[in-house]
Design a protein around this motif. Structure first.
Motif, PDB file in Angstrom:
ATOM      1  N   LEU A  34       0.758 -11.562   2.576  1.00 11.21           N
ATOM      2  CA  LEU A  34       0.106 -10.262   2.484  1.00 11.21           C
ATOM      3  C   LEU A  34       0.668  -9.336   3.556  1.00 11.21           C
ATOM      4  N   PRO A  35       0.782  -8.047   3.251  1.00 13.23           N
ATOM      5  CA  PRO A  35       1.276  -7.107   4.265  1.00 13.23           C
ATOM      6  C   PRO A  35       0.355  -7.082   5.480  1.00 13.23           C
ATOM      7  N   ASP A  36       0.933  -6.859   6.647  1.00 10.37           N
ATOM      8  CA  ASP A  36       0.110  -6.637   7.837  1.00 10.37           C
ATOM      9  C   ASP A  36      -0.696  -5.350   7.632  1.00 10.37           C
ATOM     10  N   PRO A  37      -1.845  -5.215   8.313  1.00 15.08           N
ATOM     11  CA  PRO A  37      -2.645  -3.997   8.153  1.00 15.08           C
ATOM     12  C   PRO A  37      -1.815  -2.741   8.375  1.00 15.08           C
ATOM     13  N   PHE A  38      -1.935  -1.794   7.442  1.00 12.97           N
ATOM     14  CA  PHE A  38      -1.089  -0.600   7.511  1.00 12.97           C
ATOM     15  C   PHE A  38      -1.847   0.695   7.229  1.00 12.97           C
ATOM     16  N   LEU A  39      -3.174   0.629   7.154  1.00  6.38           N
ATOM     17  CA  LEU A  39      -3.960   1.793   6.754  1.00  6.38           C
ATOM     18  C   LEU A  39      -4.388   2.626   7.959  1.00  6.38           C
ATOM     19  N   ASP A  40      -4.198   3.927   7.872  1.00  3.40           N
ATOM     20  CA  ASP A  40      -4.595   4.877   8.907  1.00  3.40           C
ATOM     21  C   ASP A  40      -5.344   6.014   8.230  1.00  3.40           C
ATOM     22  N   ALA A  41      -6.629   6.117   8.498  1.00  2.01           N
ATOM     23  CA  ALA A  41      -7.455   7.102   7.805  1.00  2.01           C
ATOM     24  C   ALA A  41      -6.952   8.526   8.022  1.00  2.01           C
ATOM     25  N   GLY A 229      -0.269  -7.263 -12.069  1.00  2.00           N
ATOM     26  CA  GLY A 229      -0.295  -5.858 -12.476  1.00  2.00           C
ATOM     27  C   GLY A 229      -1.699  -5.365 -12.747  1.00  2.00           C
ATOM     28  N   ARG A 230      -2.624  -6.276 -13.000  1.00  2.00           N
ATOM     29  CA  ARG A 230      -4.038  -5.943 -13.139  1.00  2.00           C
ATOM     30  C   ARG A 230      -4.733  -6.005 -11.797  1.00  2.00           C
ATOM     31  N   LEU A 231      -4.388  -6.994 -10.997  1.00  3.55           N
ATOM     32  CA  LEU A 231      -5.109  -7.230  -9.749  1.00  3.55           C
ATOM     33  C   LEU A 231      -4.791  -6.195  -8.672  1.00  3.55           C
ATOM     34  N   LEU A 232      -3.514  -5.942  -8.425  1.00  3.74           N
ATOM     35  CA  LEU A 232      -3.135  -5.101  -7.289  1.00  3.74           C
ATOM     36  C   LEU A 232      -3.683  -3.673  -7.370  1.00  3.74           C
ATOM     37  N   PRO A 233      -3.673  -3.010  -8.544  1.00  5.19           N
ATOM     38  CA  PRO A 233      -4.256  -1.660  -8.580  1.00  5.19           C
ATOM     39  C   PRO A 233      -5.738  -1.617  -8.212  1.00  5.19           C
ATOM     40  N   GLN A 234      -6.424  -2.761  -8.334  1.00  5.12           N
ATOM     41  CA  GLN A 234      -7.837  -2.794  -7.966  1.00  5.12           C
ATOM     42  C   GLN A 234      -8.030  -2.703  -6.448  1.00  5.12           C
ATOM     43  N   VAL A 235      -7.027  -3.092  -5.691  1.00  5.08           N
ATOM     44  CA  VAL A 235      -7.115  -2.988  -4.235  1.00  5.08           C
ATOM     45  C   VAL A 235      -7.293  -1.526  -3.821  1.00  5.08           C
ATOM     46  N   VAL A 236      -6.655  -0.638  -4.580  1.00  6.96           N
ATOM     47  CA  VAL A 236      -6.606   0.786  -4.213  1.00  6.96           C
ATOM     48  C   VAL A 236      -8.001   1.374  -4.101  1.00  6.96           C
ATOM     49  N   TYR A 237      -8.894   1.046  -5.043  1.00 11.11           N
ATOM     50  CA  TYR A 237     -10.165   1.759  -5.030  1.00 11.11           C
ATOM     51  C   TYR A 237     -11.060   1.356  -3.876  1.00 11.11           C
ATOM     52  N   TYR A 238     -10.835   0.217  -3.262  1.00 13.91           N
ATOM     53  CA  TYR A 238     -11.609  -0.110  -2.060  1.00 13.91           C
ATOM     54  C   TYR A 238     -11.154   0.731  -0.872  1.00 13.91           C
ATOM     55  N   VAL A 239      -9.865   1.010  -0.804  1.00 13.74           N
ATOM     56  CA  VAL A 239      -9.376   1.924   0.227  1.00 13.74           C
ATOM     57  C   VAL A 239      -9.958   3.325  -0.030  1.00 13.74           C
ATOM     58  N   TRP A 240      -9.958   3.736  -1.294  1.00 14.70           N
ATOM     59  CA  TRP A 240     -10.515   5.045  -1.669  1.00 14.70           C
ATOM     60  C   TRP A 240     -11.999   5.147  -1.303  1.00 14.70           C
ATOM     61  N   ILE A 241     -12.752   4.085  -1.526  1.00 16.33           N
ATOM     62  CA  ILE A 241     -14.176   4.082  -1.187  1.00 16.33           C
ATOM     63  C   ILE A 241     -14.360   4.330   0.306  1.00 16.33           C
ATOM     64  N   TRP A 242     -13.571   3.641   1.121  1.00 20.33           N
ATOM     65  CA  TRP A 242     -13.638   3.831   2.574  1.00 20.33           C
ATOM     66  C   TRP A 242     -13.406   5.297   2.948  1.00 20.33           C
ATOM     67  N   ALA A 275      -8.006  -5.860   0.180  1.00 17.80           N
ATOM     68  CA  ALA A 275      -8.118  -4.554   0.833  1.00 17.80           C
ATOM     69  C   ALA A 275      -8.537  -4.711   2.291  1.00 17.80           C
ATOM     70  N   LYS A 276      -9.421  -5.648   2.549  1.00 16.52           N
ATOM     71  CA  LYS A 276      -9.851  -5.906   3.929  1.00 16.52           C
ATOM     72  C   LYS A 276      -8.690  -6.426   4.766  1.00 16.52           C
ATOM     73  N   LYS A 277      -7.880  -7.288   4.180  1.00 24.41           N
ATOM     74  CA  LYS A 277      -6.765  -7.885   4.921  1.00 24.41           C
ATOM     75  C   LYS A 277      -5.704  -6.850   5.295  1.00 24.41           C
ATOM     76  N   ILE A 278      -5.607  -5.768   4.520  1.00 25.64           N
ATOM     77  CA  ILE A 278      -4.585  -4.761   4.837  1.00 25.64           C
ATOM     78  C   ILE A 278      -5.145  -3.626   5.688  1.00 25.64           C
ATOM     79  N   GLY A 279      -6.415  -3.761   6.119  1.00 27.37           N
ATOM     80  CA  GLY A 279      -6.942  -2.811   7.083  1.00 27.37           C
ATOM     81  C   GLY A 279      -8.153  -2.008   6.680  1.00 27.37           C
ATOM     82  N   THR A 280      -8.672  -2.175   5.468  1.00 24.93           N
ATOM     83  CA  THR A 280      -9.902  -1.482   5.079  1.00 24.93           C
ATOM     84  C   THR A 280     -11.067  -2.110   5.850  1.00 24.93           C
ATOM     85  N   PRO A 281     -11.876  -1.313   6.550  1.00 25.57           N
ATOM     86  CA  PRO A 281     -12.926  -1.901   7.397  1.00 25.57           C
ATOM     87  C   PRO A 281     -14.152  -2.368   6.608  1.00 25.57           C
ATOM     88  N   ILE A 282     -13.943  -3.378   5.790  1.00 25.66           N
ATOM     89  CA  ILE A 282     -15.038  -3.957   5.017  1.00 25.66           C
ATOM     90  C   ILE A 282     -15.715  -5.036   5.864  1.00 25.66           C
TER      91      ILE A 282
END
Length: 496
Positions: A34-41, A229-242, A275-282
């Motif tokens: 998995l990618p290292d955390p890369f999210l910056d609000a 291709g089904r799973l990965l796009p679902q990660v996006v909406y948890y970042v969006w929720i944050w 999403a949590k593993k890539i930096g979403t604060p869940i």
């Protein structure tokens, strides 16, 4: 980034994983790491949903340029949702919000991934120079089938077959599939449940038929969340929720939030975990089940046991005992394809496996489970509508009921905002919703919808209302043992 099977060292590119769906050994593809955390609000908060999707997915699909991904996400999310937000997050109290994932073409959360997946699949076919016809084989408990059919409808070079439990979906879900438009689609009911269909299709992916079809120029793939291709796009909406919670002031810049996910095949909550593993604060991840509570029991005991009664409920997307994506979660928890293969072999042969106590503690540290029965679900619909003027579908109501119970028992952090994943429009389930509201159900489900609309003032989505006068196209029902034969017939039609 390459992808490997959960059951062996088989490794493929992202494009190959998109096309194949399931590994040759029956395992599921996962990113090698998995990618290292890369999210910056501060960087992300001004992005639109499509821009965010391209940015996040570029870290997983590294062989696709950001420019190409941006075009794919633009094409997928432009004009296909009835709100510019794509996923509105509605805060109902200081304690919790609802993330609405039902504003797409089929009024269910599967639209978020299945609006994009066809674009990813076609891109992968072109990039690999794959001139074969692709046959998408999909089992559905109600929502995936319609979303996949709509996403792949009349896509050149692609054909799709959907198998659904004939007696295990709501009348509107059945109408959505039986009345599907498109020249490249095929829908079959089965005399069985979702697990029967999913198991049969998994066997097809490791059978001689897959090889024989490939020799004829037909490649099997899947639109279930077993496909990355089904799973990965679902990660996006948890970042969006944050980001949405930050924008609305529901949480502060240093605060986390909990998620409660109504869960069947485990893909939706696995996406939250990624999403949590890539930096979403869940904070807490809560896996909500109905009476088919195999996952809730696992989180409590460490034993996954499908030797139990199967319940047909009014939250059919959760009527699942074999949650395929849990295999991916186990892989990440154990770090061993050998251990996963052993567990999956035990499940296939004995219907049960148990993880060691050390691993159980590790799993329970990542997420917790809970369940609610149908009476509790209906009461939740009624209570939330009365208190917050907000109408939930049965799946979302199960999630709310689990959250409410865990909160009252002190198992949910009281001062952390919680987001309940609202997975489907309530009007997809008029029978359960009308009963919960004390409205008499009519014989015609569309009459029931009109009664609910009169009571609540909530408009009927056009994508549901227009079904009433559309002709049924696919009414055949087969036994699960005839699935292979039906697929063979479609392959023969394709290569005529």
């Amino acid at each position: 980034m390459n992808y490997r099977s959960t059951r062996s060292n088989e490794t493929v590119t992202a494009e190959e994983a998109l096309l194949k769906g399931l590994a040759a050994d029956g395992g599921l593809y996962v990113p090698e790491q998995l990618p290292d955390p890369f999210l910056d609000a501060d960087v992300l908060k001004a992005m639109s949903y499509e821009e965010l999707a391209a940015f996040v997915l570029h870290h997983f699909l590294t062989d696709i340029t950001l420019k190409d991904l941006s075009k794919l996400t633009h094409d997928a999310y432009t004009g296909t949702f009835d709100t510019s937000e794509i996923v509105p997050v509605k805060t109902l109290s200081e304690s919790f919000s609802m993330a609405e994932m039902f504003h797409g073409r089929t009024c269910a959360f599967k639209d978020l991934a299945l609006s994009l997946f066809p674009h990813l699949l076609v891109y992968a076919k072109k990039k690999l120079g794959d001139g074969k016809e692709t046959l998408i084989l999909t089992a559905t408990s109600g929502d995936t089938g319609k979303a996949a059919l709509e996403g792949f409808k009349d896509v050149p070079g692609v054909h799709i077959m959907v198998f659904y439990p004939s007696h295990g979906v709501s009348p509107l879900q059945k109408d959505q599939m039986q009345k599907q438009l498109g020249e490249n689609v095929k829908v079959l009911g089965i005399e069985g449940n979702f697990d029967d269909a999913q198991s049969a299709l998994k066997n097809i992916f490791v059978s001689d038929l897959r090889d024989e079809a490939l020799e004829k120029g037909v490649l099997f793939s899947s639109a279930n969340s077993i496909n990355i291709g089904r799973l990965l796009p679902q990660v996006v909406y948890y970042v969006w929720i944050w980001l949405s919670l930050l924008r609305s002031g529901s949480i502060g810049s240093r605060e986390s939030f909990n998620v409660v996910v109504p869960t069947g095949n485990f893909g939706n909550i696995l996406a939250a975990w990624i999403a949590k593993k890539i930096g979403t604060p869940i904070g807490q991840m809560i896996c909500a089940s109905n009476e088919n509570k195999v996952l809730a029991d696992f989180f409590e005991t460490g034993e996954y046991n499908i030797n139990r009664e199967f319940h047909l409920t009014e939250s059919p997307s959760m009527d699942i005992l074999i949650s395929s994506n849990f295999e991916r979660f186990l892989y990440y928890m154990t770090g061993s394809s050998d251990e996963v293969l052993k567990d999956m072999t035990e499940l296939r042969e004995n219907g049960v496996y148990r993880v060691p106590e050390e691993e159980r503690k590790k799993v329970s540290g990542e997420m917790i489970g809970g369940w609610a029965d149908s009476d509790t679900m209906r009461k939740a619909i009624s209570d939330v509508y009365e208190k917050y003027d907000y109408l939930m579908d049965p799946h979302t109501a199960v999630a709310y009921a689990v959250y409410d119970n865990l909160r009252r028992s002190g198992k949910v952090t009281r001062h952390t905002h919680t987001v309940i994943i609202s997975t489907a429009h309530p009007y997809k389930f008029p029978g359960a919703v009308s009963e919960a509201l004390g409205i008499a159900a009519e014989e015609n489900p569309y009459d029931t919808l009109r009664s609910i609309k009169k009571y609540t003032g909530i408009p009927i989505p056009s994508q549901l209302g227009e079904l009433e006068n559309r002709k049924k196209r696919f009414t055949d029902v087969i036994n699960p043992e005839n699935i292979k034969e039906s697929i063979q017939e479609v392959v023969d039609e394709i290569v005529k």
